[in-house]
Write a protein that holds these residues in place. Structure first.
Motif, mmCIF file in Angstrom:
data_model
loop_
_atom_site.group_PDB
_atom_site.id
_atom_site.type_symbol
_atom_site.label_atom_id
_atom_site.label_comp_id
_atom_site.label_asym_id
_atom_site.label_seq_id
_atom_site.Cartn_x
_atom_site.Cartn_y
_atom_site.Cartn_z
ATOM 1 N N LEU A 171 9.605 -0.710 -7.381
ATOM 2 C CA LEU A 171 9.012 -1.902 -6.790
ATOM 3 C C LEU A 171 7.928 -2.537 -7.650
ATOM 4 O O LEU A 171 7.603 -3.707 -7.470
ATOM 5 N N SER A 172 7.365 -1.783 -8.581
ATOM 6 C CA SER A 172 6.218 -2.286 -9.333
ATOM 7 C C SER A 172 6.562 -3.454 -10.243
ATOM 8 O O SER A 172 5.665 -4.154 -10.716
ATOM 9 N N ASP A 173 7.852 -3.694 -10.509
ATOM 10 C CA ASP A 173 8.241 -4.849 -11.320
ATOM 11 C C ASP A 173 7.965 -6.170 -10.601
ATOM 12 O O ASP A 173 7.673 -7.176 -11.245
ATOM 13 N N VAL A 174 8.073 -6.152 -9.280
ATOM 14 C CA VAL A 174 8.002 -7.419 -8.541
ATOM 15 C C VAL A 174 6.965 -7.426 -7.425
ATOM 16 O O VAL A 174 6.849 -8.401 -6.698
ATOM 17 N N ALA A 175 6.212 -6.352 -7.285
ATOM 18 C CA ALA A 175 5.186 -6.289 -6.249
ATOM 19 C C ALA A 175 3.942 -5.618 -6.813
ATOM 20 O O ALA A 175 4.023 -4.849 -7.776
ATOM 21 N N GLN A 176 2.808 -5.934 -6.236
ATOM 22 C CA GLN A 176 1.567 -5.276 -6.619
ATOM 23 C C GLN A 176 1.446 -4.013 -5.776
ATOM 24 O O GLN A 176 1.268 -4.081 -4.560
ATOM 25 N N CYS A 177 1.559 -2.864 -6.424
ATOM 26 C CA CYS A 177 1.580 -1.589 -5.723
ATOM 27 C C CYS A 177 0.223 -0.894 -5.869
ATOM 28 O O CYS A 177 -0.192 -0.579 -6.993
ATOM 29 N N LEU A 178 -0.449 -0.660 -4.755
ATOM 30 C CA LEU A 178 -1.759 -0.017 -4.760
ATOM 31 C C LEU A 178 -1.629 1.362 -4.125
ATOM 32 O O LEU A 178 -1.090 1.501 -3.027
ATOM 33 N N GLU A 179 -2.122 2.388 -4.813
ATOM 34 C CA GLU A 179 -1.974 3.768 -4.364
ATOM 35 C C GLU A 179 -3.283 4.289 -3.783
ATOM 36 O O GLU A 179 -4.361 4.067 -4.324
ATOM 37 N N PHE A 180 -3.160 5.027 -2.661
ATOM 38 C CA PHE A 180 -4.322 5.609 -2.003
ATOM 39 C C PHE A 180 -3.995 7.033 -1.570
ATOM 40 O O PHE A 180 -2.847 7.357 -1.267
ATOM 41 N N GLY A 181 -5.037 7.862 -1.506
ATOM 42 C CA GLY A 181 -4.855 9.248 -1.099
ATOM 43 C C GLY A 181 -4.996 9.474 0.385
ATOM 44 O O GLY A 181 -4.679 10.554 0.885
ATOM 45 N N SER A 182 -5.482 8.461 1.124
ATOM 46 C CA SER A 182 -5.647 8.604 2.566
ATOM 47 C C SER A 182 -5.670 7.232 3.217
ATOM 48 O O SER A 182 -5.886 6.207 2.551
ATOM 49 N N VAL A 183 -5.464 7.213 4.524
ATOM 50 C CA VAL A 183 -5.504 5.960 5.278
ATOM 51 C C VAL A 183 -6.894 5.340 5.217
ATOM 52 O O VAL A 183 -7.044 4.130 5.023
ATOM 53 N N MET A 184 -7.934 6.161 5.375
ATOM 54 C CA MET A 184 -9.296 5.633 5.367
ATOM 55 C C MET A 184 -9.640 5.026 4.009
ATOM 56 O O MET A 184 -10.310 3.993 3.931
ATOM 57 N N GLU A 185 -9.189 5.648 2.938
ATOM 58 C CA GLU A 185 -9.424 5.089 1.600
ATOM 59 C C GLU A 185 -8.766 3.721 1.477
ATOM 60 O O GLU A 185 -9.366 2.778 0.929
ATOM 61 N N ALA A 186 -7.555 3.583 1.986
ATOM 62 C CA ALA A 186 -6.852 2.303 1.934
ATOM 63 C C ALA A 186 -7.569 1.247 2.772
ATOM 64 O O ALA A 186 -7.738 0.103 2.337
ATOM 65 N N MET A 187 -8.023 1.630 3.954
ATOM 66 C CA MET A 187 -8.680 0.673 4.838
ATOM 67 C C MET A 187 -10.033 0.230 4.302
ATOM 68 O O MET A 187 -10.482 -0.886 4.577
ATOM 69 N N ARG A 188 -10.691 1.089 3.520
ATOM 70 C CA ARG A 188 -11.987 0.733 2.937
ATOM 71 C C ARG A 188 -11.852 -0.089 1.662
ATOM 72 O O ARG A 188 -12.857 -0.550 1.120
ATOM 73 N N SER A 189 -10.629 -0.271 1.176
ATOM 74 C CA SER A 189 -10.422 -0.948 -0.110
ATOM 75 C C SER A 189 -10.747 -2.435 -0.066
ATOM 76 O O SER A 189 -11.020 -3.049 -1.097
ATOM 77 N N PHE B 157 0.847 -1.184 0.000
ATOM 78 C CA PHE B 157 0.000 0.000 0.000
ATOM 79 C C PHE B 157 0.887 1.239 0.000
ATOM 80 O O PHE B 157 1.750 1.390 0.873
ATOM 81 N N PHE B 158 0.689 2.127 -0.954
ATOM 82 C CA PHE B 158 1.321 3.443 -0.947
ATOM 83 C C PHE B 158 0.246 4.457 -0.590
ATOM 84 O O PHE B 158 -0.639 4.739 -1.396
ATOM 85 N N ILE B 159 0.296 4.993 0.620
ATOM 86 C CA ILE B 159 -0.669 6.004 1.051
ATOM 87 C C ILE B 159 0.056 7.345 1.020
ATOM 88 O O ILE B 159 0.854 7.666 1.902
ATOM 89 N N ASP B 160 -0.195 8.088 -0.026
ATOM 90 C CA ASP B 160 0.574 9.302 -0.306
ATOM 91 C C ASP B 160 -0.389 10.379 -0.819
ATOM 92 O O ASP B 160 -0.783 10.364 -1.981
ATOM 93 N N PRO B 161 -0.800 11.325 0.042
ATOM 94 C CA PRO B 161 -1.762 12.354 -0.386
ATOM 95 C C PRO B 161 -1.321 13.145 -1.609
ATOM 96 O O PRO B 161 -2.143 13.501 -2.453
ATOM 97 N N SER B 162 -0.019 13.393 -1.737
ATOM 98 C CA SER B 162 0.464 14.185 -2.876
ATOM 99 C C SER B 162 0.594 13.349 -4.138
ATOM 100 O O SER B 162 0.502 13.847 -5.258
ATOM 101 N N GLY B 163 0.853 12.046 -3.958
ATOM 102 C CA GLY B 163 1.024 11.159 -5.104
ATOM 103 C C GLY B 163 2.373 11.252 -5.767
ATOM 104 O O GLY B 163 2.638 10.561 -6.750
ATOM 105 N N ASP B 164 3.277 12.103 -5.242
ATOM 106 C CA ASP B 164 4.567 12.330 -5.900
ATOM 107 C C ASP B 164 5.773 11.902 -5.078
ATOM 108 O O ASP B 164 6.814 11.543 -5.622
#
Length: 229
Positions: free
Chosen positions: A21-39, A5-12
């Motif tokens: 890391l995306s070559d060997v791991a599944q990277c999921l991006e979120f704008g907030s902790v709550m968004e990630a937890m609701r996924s 999980f990449f929780i990064d409000p700025s995205g940058d």
């Protein structure tokens, strides 16, 4: 395949690390902790970028620590460069594995390796075989690096994302021959006359495959020595 999980409000802030890391791991991006937890997703590691307000960080960490599931997932917190030590104490950051931005990719990988209790990946350029699942056509390529879940490699032939292949290679140290089923997850180069670069995730590995691949990545030869004894 490891899920991060990449929780990064700025995205940058973690863009170079996500790309690596995306070559060997599944990277999921979120704008907030709550968004990630609701996924509804189940991550192996959480990478959390804090904003400039320590109160927000304290709130986010409270959400994670207070959840019986997410509290058990290892995480790294990335801190703004100018946040004060007093503010961090108020956010109870001393309980966390933390790095201050900007960070070097190698430093993050080292921290991830510590969390996972083993080397995250092994840089290794060796000849590999790549055989398509349908038609049995076999190509040769050059590995770039290995992880316990996949391999990054270069090849002259064009393969499609989602395509299943058999990856074969021999450990230079132990001469152990690997034949592993994999799925093409990422294709990063697609220029006429240039090598194609791929990231592939291993599938349906046996316990022996997992053990021997870990030995190959870490440089441990005890398994091979015991088999030959």
């Amino acid at each position: 395949m490891e899920k991060i999980f990449f929780i990064d409000p700025s995205g940058d802030d973690l863009k170079p690390i996500r790309s690596y890391l995306s070559d060997v791991a599944q990277c999921l991006e979120f704008g907030s902790v709550m968004e990630a937890m609701r996924s509804g997703e189940t991550p192996d590691v959480i990478l959390l970028v804090a904003d400039a307000d320590p109160a927000h960080l304290k709130r986010d960490l409270s959400f994670l620590r207070g959840n019986s599931f997410y509290a058990k997932i290892p995480r790294i917190v990335f801190l703004p460069p100018d946040v004060s030590a007093l503010s961090l104490k108020a956010a109870e950051i001393e309980q966390e594995s933390a790095l201050r931005l900007p960070v070097d990719t190698a430093e993050v990988l080292s921290r991830l390796a510590g969390i996972r209790k083993r080397e995250h990946r092994r840089l290794s350029e060796i000849l590999i075989g790549v055989q398509t699942e349908r038609g049995g056509i076999k190509y040769f390529g050059k590995s770039l690096d290995f992880s316990e879940t996949g391999v990054a490699f270069e090849c002259n032939e064009s393969l499609a994302a989602g395509q299943r292949v058999m990856v074969t290679f021999v450990s230079p140290k132990t001469r152990r021959r690997f034949i592993l089923e994999a799925e093409i997850m990422r294709k990063t180069s697609d220029h006429p006359g240039a090598l194609y670069a791929y990231g592939a995730a291993f599938h349906k590995m046996t316990e022996e495959d997992n053990r021997d691949l870990t030995d190959f990545i870490t440089g441990n030869v005890r398994t091979a020595e015991k088999r030959g004894a």
